[in-house]
Write a protein that holds these residues in place. Structure first.
Motif, PDB file in Angstrom:
ATOM      1  N   LYS A  45      -6.527 -12.801  -0.795  1.00 49.69           N
ATOM      2  CA  LYS A  45      -5.730 -12.472  -1.984  1.00 49.69           C
ATOM      3  C   LYS A  45      -6.033 -11.097  -2.559  1.00 49.69           C
ATOM      4  CE  LYS A  45      -3.991 -16.647  -1.938  1.00 49.69           C
ATOM      5  NZ  LYS A  45      -2.888 -16.862  -1.016  1.00 49.69           N
ATOM      6  N   PHE A  46      -5.082 -10.622  -3.335  1.00 48.36           N
ATOM      7  CA  PHE A  46      -5.216  -9.366  -4.067  1.00 48.36           C
ATOM      8  C   PHE A  46      -5.423  -9.685  -5.547  1.00 48.36           C
ATOM      9  CE2 PHE A  46      -2.457  -6.309  -6.594  1.00 48.36           C
ATOM     10  CZ  PHE A  46      -3.441  -5.346  -6.733  1.00 48.36           C
ATOM     11  N   GLY A  47      -6.522  -9.171  -6.113  1.00 47.55           N
ATOM     12  CA  GLY A  47      -6.735  -9.398  -7.542  1.00 47.55           C
ATOM     13  C   GLY A  47      -6.871  -8.114  -8.331  1.00 47.55           C
ATOM     14  N   CYS A  48      -7.564  -7.116  -7.771  1.00 46.09           N
ATOM     15  CA  CYS A  48      -7.845  -5.922  -8.564  1.00 46.09           C
ATOM     16  C   CYS A  48      -7.675  -4.622  -7.799  1.00 46.09           C
ATOM     17  CB  CYS A  48      -9.258  -5.995  -9.142  1.00 46.09           C
ATOM     18  SG  CYS A  48     -10.547  -5.863  -7.878  1.00 46.09           S
ATOM     19  N   ASP A  59      -6.570   5.155   6.315  1.00 46.73           N
ATOM     20  CA  ASP A  59      -7.129   4.870   4.984  1.00 46.73           C
ATOM     21  C   ASP A  59      -6.495   3.633   4.339  1.00 46.73           C
ATOM     22  OD1 ASP A  59      -4.617   5.888   4.462  1.00 46.73           O
ATOM     23  OD2 ASP A  59      -5.267   7.091   2.736  1.00 46.73           O
ATOM     24  N   MET A  60      -5.584   3.000   5.041  1.00 48.24           N
ATOM     25  CA  MET A  60      -4.960   1.811   4.452  1.00 48.24           C
ATOM     26  C   MET A  60      -6.004   0.697   4.348  1.00 48.24           C
ATOM     27  SD  MET A  60      -1.377   0.139   5.505  1.00 48.24           S
ATOM     28  CE  MET A  60      -0.788  -1.421   4.965  1.00 48.24           C
ATOM     29  N   PRO A  61      -6.138   0.128   3.156  1.00 48.89           N
ATOM     30  CA  PRO A  61      -7.131  -0.935   3.021  1.00 48.89           C
ATOM     31  C   PRO A  61      -6.788  -2.131   3.918  1.00 48.89           C
ATOM     32  CG  PRO A  61      -6.468  -0.142   0.860  1.00 48.89           C
ATOM     33  CD  PRO A  61      -5.521   0.454   1.855  1.00 48.89           C
ATOM     34  N   GLU A  88      -1.963   3.949   8.743  1.00 53.66           N
ATOM     35  CA  GLU A  88      -2.858   5.074   8.487  1.00 53.66           C
ATOM     36  C   GLU A  88      -4.289   4.549   8.401  1.00 53.66           C
ATOM     37  OE1 GLU A  88      -0.149   4.849   5.349  1.00 53.66           O
ATOM     38  OE2 GLU A  88       0.593   4.574   7.401  1.00 53.66           O
ATOM     39  N   TRP A  93       0.823  -1.203   0.000  1.00 56.85           N
ATOM     40  CA  TRP A  93       0.000   0.000   0.000  1.00 56.85           C
ATOM     41  C   TRP A  93       0.864   1.263   0.000  1.00 56.85           C
ATOM     42  CZ3 TRP A  93      -4.449   1.622  -1.376  1.00 56.85           C
ATOM     43  CH2 TRP A  93      -4.980   2.836  -0.886  1.00 56.85           C
ATOM     44  N   MET A 140      -9.964  -2.874  -6.613  1.00 53.12           N
ATOM     45  CA  MET A 140     -11.083  -1.970  -6.912  1.00 53.12           C
ATOM     46  C   MET A 140     -12.431  -2.520  -6.468  1.00 53.12           C
ATOM     47  SD  MET A 140     -10.470  -0.372 -10.701  1.00 53.12           S
ATOM     48  CE  MET A 140     -11.925   0.681 -10.644  1.00 53.12           C
ATOM     49  N   ARG A 161      -2.536  -8.768   4.938  1.00 61.39           N
ATOM     50  CA  ARG A 161      -1.498  -9.506   4.203  1.00 61.39           C
ATOM     51  C   ARG A 161      -0.086  -9.061   4.575  1.00 61.39           C
ATOM     52  NH1 ARG A 161      -2.091 -12.548  -0.256  1.00 61.39           N
ATOM     53  NH2 ARG A 161      -0.041 -11.827  -0.926  1.00 61.39           N
ATOM     54  N   ASP A 162       0.155  -7.765   4.448  1.00 62.19           N
ATOM     55  CA  ASP A 162       1.540  -7.282   4.539  1.00 62.19           C
ATOM     56  C   ASP A 162       1.954  -6.898   5.949  1.00 62.19           C
ATOM     57  OD1 ASP A 162       1.716  -7.655   1.852  1.00 62.19           O
ATOM     58  OD2 ASP A 162       2.198  -5.585   1.323  1.00 62.19           O
ATOM     59  N   VAL A 163       1.018  -6.389   6.753  1.00 64.95           N
ATOM     60  CA  VAL A 163       1.409  -5.946   8.093  1.00 64.95           C
ATOM     61  C   VAL A 163       1.305  -7.103   9.087  1.00 64.95           C
ATOM     62  CG1 VAL A 163       0.972  -4.282   9.936  1.00 64.95           C
ATOM     63  CG2 VAL A 163       0.699  -3.580   7.536  1.00 64.95           C
ATOM     64  N   LEU A 222      -5.531 -14.146 -12.369  1.00 68.94           N
ATOM     65  CA  LEU A 222      -6.099 -13.439 -11.210  1.00 68.94           C
ATOM     66  C   LEU A 222      -5.002 -13.008 -10.231  1.00 68.94           C
ATOM     67  CD1 LEU A 222      -8.845 -12.395 -10.414  1.00 68.94           C
ATOM     68  CD2 LEU A 222      -9.138 -14.393  -8.967  1.00 68.94           C
ATOM     69  N   ARG A 232      -3.109  -4.295 -10.652  1.00 66.23           N
ATOM     70  CA  ARG A 232      -3.904  -4.856 -11.762  1.00 66.23           C
ATOM     71  C   ARG A 232      -3.740  -3.998 -13.014  1.00 66.23           C
ATOM     72  NH1 ARG A 232      -4.985  -9.265 -13.670  1.00 66.23           N
ATOM     73  NH2 ARG A 232      -5.320  -9.891 -11.514  1.00 66.23           N
ATOM     74  N   TRP A 283      -4.284  -4.955   2.880  1.00 61.40           N
ATOM     75  CA  TRP A 283      -2.826  -4.842   3.024  1.00 61.40           C
ATOM     76  C   TRP A 283      -2.393  -4.918   4.476  1.00 61.40           C
ATOM     77  CZ3 TRP A 283      -1.027  -6.433  -1.149  1.00 61.40           C
ATOM     78  CH2 TRP A 283      -1.719  -6.165  -2.337  1.00 61.40           C
TER      79      TRP A 283
END
Ligand code: FES
Ligand code: FES
Lengths: 720, 154
Positions: free
Chosen positions: B35-38, B18-20, B16, A269, B40, B26-28, A341, A423, B23
């Motif tokens: 999983k991450f695909g798009c 606003d961090m989705p 922060e 991010w 959006m 997964r990352d923190v 994907l 993506r 993440w």
């Protein structure tokens, strides 16, 4: 590729695995070698390790990207070894010559629908060899003849006393046995696993989130990089202002990469936010004028160009002139993205002497070669870890994302760096299925019998671009004409021409079924046009040209029978339904599909697809059926809505809202039958894709009277 | 510091607002089953549960999940003790590449909680996650099977 080479012994040591039976294959390959594990030195590239603790590990040279290789390949070993598949650990083999088991031991990759058929004998031989050595060890222990012993999964049995010893118990002694040569393989009537719908080995891991994909790689101290590549193909970074983002949360460095720039941060991010904020300007270069529309025009301007003649039988010109009915049609198909994907990603760790790369890939040697080239390290200093792939479809042969990770990791030695594409980057920096155009001209006699067919395909193929060494004739790109070439339909006069139209600067690549995806649509749509011009039933019309091709006729007839084929429009609940048919050979296998389609409120509904496949012999019929569904969904997805367009040298689509892929509610019901014809084994993973678009479009013609000559359907107004 | 309840355990994370959530997870924190695909909200690969309801974590800011119970695929069940949906998935060999399947399973589990006996249309319309491998028919059949498994248990 020969799988008949003799097995040969060599004794090497297996790392730290004392007393294990280690069966490896080494160059000149096809040869098997057994090793007793004793001391620590040296690295043995094993295929099969049977350890004293009864664990059996199989090092698979083929990667798992959904197509079932972590089930079908070990099945071959387990069958002959007489082991339980569920008791085997499946690991991905490292890179290196020892695993180059394809094309006379020159190469190893996963693709071309080759995995099972190229290793069918080699893998079985490995299993049979290990089994014989275990039996010989037991015979030695019991002081009986080998022929007095038999096996049941995981055990050798003494037939006279009923004693049994586990494979693990026998492993140390088995490792000292001579490697037997010329072992007979099982007769097919004795198969326990081959030919059966054996359960997949990876389902539970994938259902519980424990299956590891490349993007899941986590190494202590790892940082994450997000990239921005030149939006115009071949453009270069002119400048970027790292200072503008260096104080953003988590940001460590801003680094150049080939054709782009990367932000390295503590997580995805933070790296993404920074790359979005990073002021960067590109030198767009010479390609900023490229547009796919202009390229299409250049293809269409050359539909009557002579080009290179690929096939020529009889006298097409004369036959066309004297034909009673003549028809000509122009087709074209768009660029397509792979849209796996799991976006492109790769993790690399470089030190002074070593480099480890965690990469979803379709060829570990390609990864190792790329890493060696960038780091300057020898190949044996490179370690490649291949996790599960979140889809491949031909995209992960290309090593652009690997080069980025290794480049960044080399600049920051000792720090593992994971590159993850957004993506949007993934959609805009693919190696696309090329755009292709074709002109078909046909002549029918007074009875509607086809007398001439002249096809011109215009475009550029991925093989000529990426692997010209594989082309039999350098002037003819197979990956433009495959699927129109060598057709079974008997037409006395026929001709195929190829016009090469270089696509620079667009990166092009292998997309599930390659040019068959193009030609399966065009050829089978035009055959349908011919059938209608001849006023014949499309199934009967095809069969009339297949009298010398019984396998083709058989799959077609069976599909028609399953569908209860009806060439007319039928009303169901007040809605008109129609069927379309298609028949296509690719990768050595034949597939016929019948699609039932309706249109309601301008929306195309594909209700059901009947699919018949003859791949010679199905090693795992359950997986073969799943691959048919998967591949036809892939082809249907493209036919319905996928299209990559380019303007000003850049791709216009960004994410799934502009590059829509098939959704569950639009998935047709599928009924698949397999014909085990006993013919040479063909591929499975791609062959369901080529026929589907034409089956659907042929149904739409019956329904609407409108012939669809380009895809996707989303831009065709069926009411016009 | 933000405190998050994930799979029944509290995690203090310094991120922060606003961090989705994707993440952060997964990352923190390091749960990679999601999983991450798009990024959006389109594909559903990142589906998780927030207070039992399915949410697409790539477009859910961490602030929106404060004080709520977050469940990821790892918290739904484990290989040794799978949730009935996971069991149905594994028994029916649904996954191909498998990348979408964590999200599919989270979506299915939530659908079945709302509607324990879905009909075919409920399933077709309720399961909106993408599968590039085209396992949709198997997914639909497995939702039905999971519904039966859950019915048998209760
Ligand atoms: S990654 Fe969240 S919906 Fe696609
Ligand atoms: S199984 Fe591959 S994306 Fe669904």
């Amino acid at each position: 590729m020969s799988t008949q080479e003799k097995l040969k012994v060599s004794r090497r040591q297996f790392m730290g695995m004392s007393g294990a039976l280690v069966l490896g294959m080494y160059l000149p390959v096809g040869k098997l070698a057994a090793k007793a594990g004793v001391s620590a030195a040296g690295k043995v590239n094993a295929f099969l390790v049977i350890a004293p603790d009864n664990s059996i590990t199989f090092y698979n040279p083929f990667i798992e990207m959904g197509q079932g290789t972590y089930t079908s390949i070990p099945t071959l070993v387990a069958e002959e070894l007489d082991a339980d598949l569920s008791a085997m650990q499946i690991a991905q083999a490292p890179h290196g010559d020892d695993y180059k088991i394809m094309f006379n031991n020159t190469v190893r990759f996963t693709g071309g629908s080759l995995s099972v058929r190229s290793s069918y004998e080699t893998m079985r031989r490995a299993g049979a060899t290990a089994r014989a050595m275990l039996i010989n060890a037991a015979a030695e222990k019991w002081q009986v003849k080998a022929s007095d012993c038999k096996t049941e999964p995981g055990f050798v049995i003494n037939q006279s006393t009923g004693d049994k010893l586990s494979y693990g118990e026998l492993a140390p002694l088995a490792a000292t046995q001579t490697v037997p040569e010329d072992l007979p393989l099982k007769e097919s009537k004795d198969f326990r696993l081959i030919g059966k719908p054996v359960k997949r080995t990876d389902s539970l891991a994938k259902a519980t989130g424990t299956a590891n994909f490349g993007i899941d790689t986590q190494i202590d101290g790892m940082l994450v990089a997000v990239v921005k590549q030149s939006p115009v193909f071949g453009g270069k970074v002119k400048s970027f202002d790292a200072a503008a983002v260096k104080d953003m949360p988590g940001v460590k460095w801003v680094d150049p990469i080939p054709d782009g720039v990367a932000v390295i941060a503590d997580n995805y991010w933070h790296a993404l936010k920074a790359i979005q904020a990073l002021p960067v300007s590109f030198d767009e270069g010479a390609n900023a004028k490229f547009s796919s529309a202009a390229y299409l025009q250049s293809l269409q301007d050359n539909l009557d160009t002579a080009g290179v003649n690929v096939e020529n039988k009889g006298d097409v010109a004369t036959a066309l002139k004297s034909a009673e009915t003549k028809l000509t049609a122009d087709y074209h198909v768009p660029f397509l993205a792979h849209a796996t994907l799991e976006p492109m990603n790769c993790t690399a760790l470089v030190t002074d002497n070593n480099c480890t790369v965690w990469a979803p890939n379709q060829g570990a040697d390609f990864v190792a070669g790329t890493a060696a080239g960038i780091t300057g390290l020898p190949l044996d200093a490179i370690t490649v870890e291949t996790p599960f792939l979140g889809g491949g479809f031909g995209r992960r042969f290309l090593m652009d994302f690997v080069a980025q990770a290794v480049t960044l990791a080399k600049a920051h030695k000792g720090i593992p760096i994971k590159v993850v594409w957004s993506r949007e980057e993934d959609t805009q920096h693919d190696f696309y299925r090329p755009m292709t155009a074709a002109r078909y001209r046909a002549g029918l006699d007074a009875n509607g019998k086809p007398v001439a067919l002249h096809v011109t395909n215009v475009g550029e193929g991925p093989m000529g671009r990426l692997n010209p060494e594989f082309l039999a004739d350098p002037k003819i790109d197979t990956t433009v004409v495959e699927g129109v070439e060598k057709q079974p339909y008997e037409i006395a006069n026929h001709k195929l021409d190829y016009v090469h139209m270089p696509l620079s600067p667009v990166p092009i690549g292998y997309w599930r079924s390659v040019a068959h995806s193009v030609n399966g649509f065009i050829k089978e749509s035009f055959i349908d046009e011919m059938a209608h011009a001849a006023k014949k039933d499309p199934v009967a019309f095809r069969l009339s040209m297949l009298s010398n091709s019984p396998r083709f006729a058989a799959v077609l007839k069976k599909a028609a029978a399953m569908a209860d084929w009806n060439p007319s429009v039928v009303e169901k609940n007040g809605v008109k339904h129609a069927m379309g048919v298609s028949l296509h050979e690719s990768f050595g296998s034949l597939v016929a599909q019948v699609a039932e389609v309706s249109i309601e409120n301008k929306k195309i509904n594909v209700h059901k697809v009947w699919c018949v496949v003859d791949c010679g012999f199905a090693v795992n019929p359950a997986i073969v059926k799943m691959q048919m569904e998967s591949a036809l969904a892939f082809g249907l997805s493209a036919a319905m809505g996928e299209e990559i367009t380019m303007e000003k040298g850049r791709v216009r689509q960004t994410n799934f809202h502009t590059y829509p892929i098939l959704m569950g509610k639009d998935m047709p019901e599928v009924e698949t039958e397999i014909i085990n014809s006993g013919a040479t084994m063909g591929g499975v993973g791609e062959i369901g894709t080529p026929p589907i678009a034409s089956a659907v479009c042929n149904a739409l013609f019956t329904l609407t009277g409108k012939r669809i000559r380009t895809l996707p359907l989303s831009k065709t107004d069926l009411n016009a | 510091m933000t405190q998050l309840m994930i799979n029944g355990k509290a995690y203090d994370v310094d991120v922060e607002d606003d961090m989705p959530l994707l993440w952060v997870i997964r990352d923190v924190i390091g749960f990679t089953g999601t999983k991450f695909g798009c990024g959006m909200g389109l594909c559903g690969a990142c589906s998780i549960h927030i207070d039992g309801n399915v949410a697409r974590s790539c477009i859910t800011p961490v602030a929106a999940a404060k004080g709520k119970n977050i469940t990821t695929i790892e918290g739904l069940g484990t290989p040794d003790n799978p949730h009935p949906v996971q069991q149905a998935w594994a028994e029916s060999d649904v996954p191909q590449c498998g990348y979408c399947q964590s999200g599919q399973i989270m979506a299915a589990a939530s659908l079945l909680k709302e509607n324990p006996k879905p009909n075919e249309d409920d399933i077709k319309n309720g399961m909106t996650n993408y599968c590039r491998c085209g396992t949709y028919l198997q997914i639909h059949a497995a939702v039905k099977k999971a519904s039966d498994l859950i019915g048998d248990e209760s």
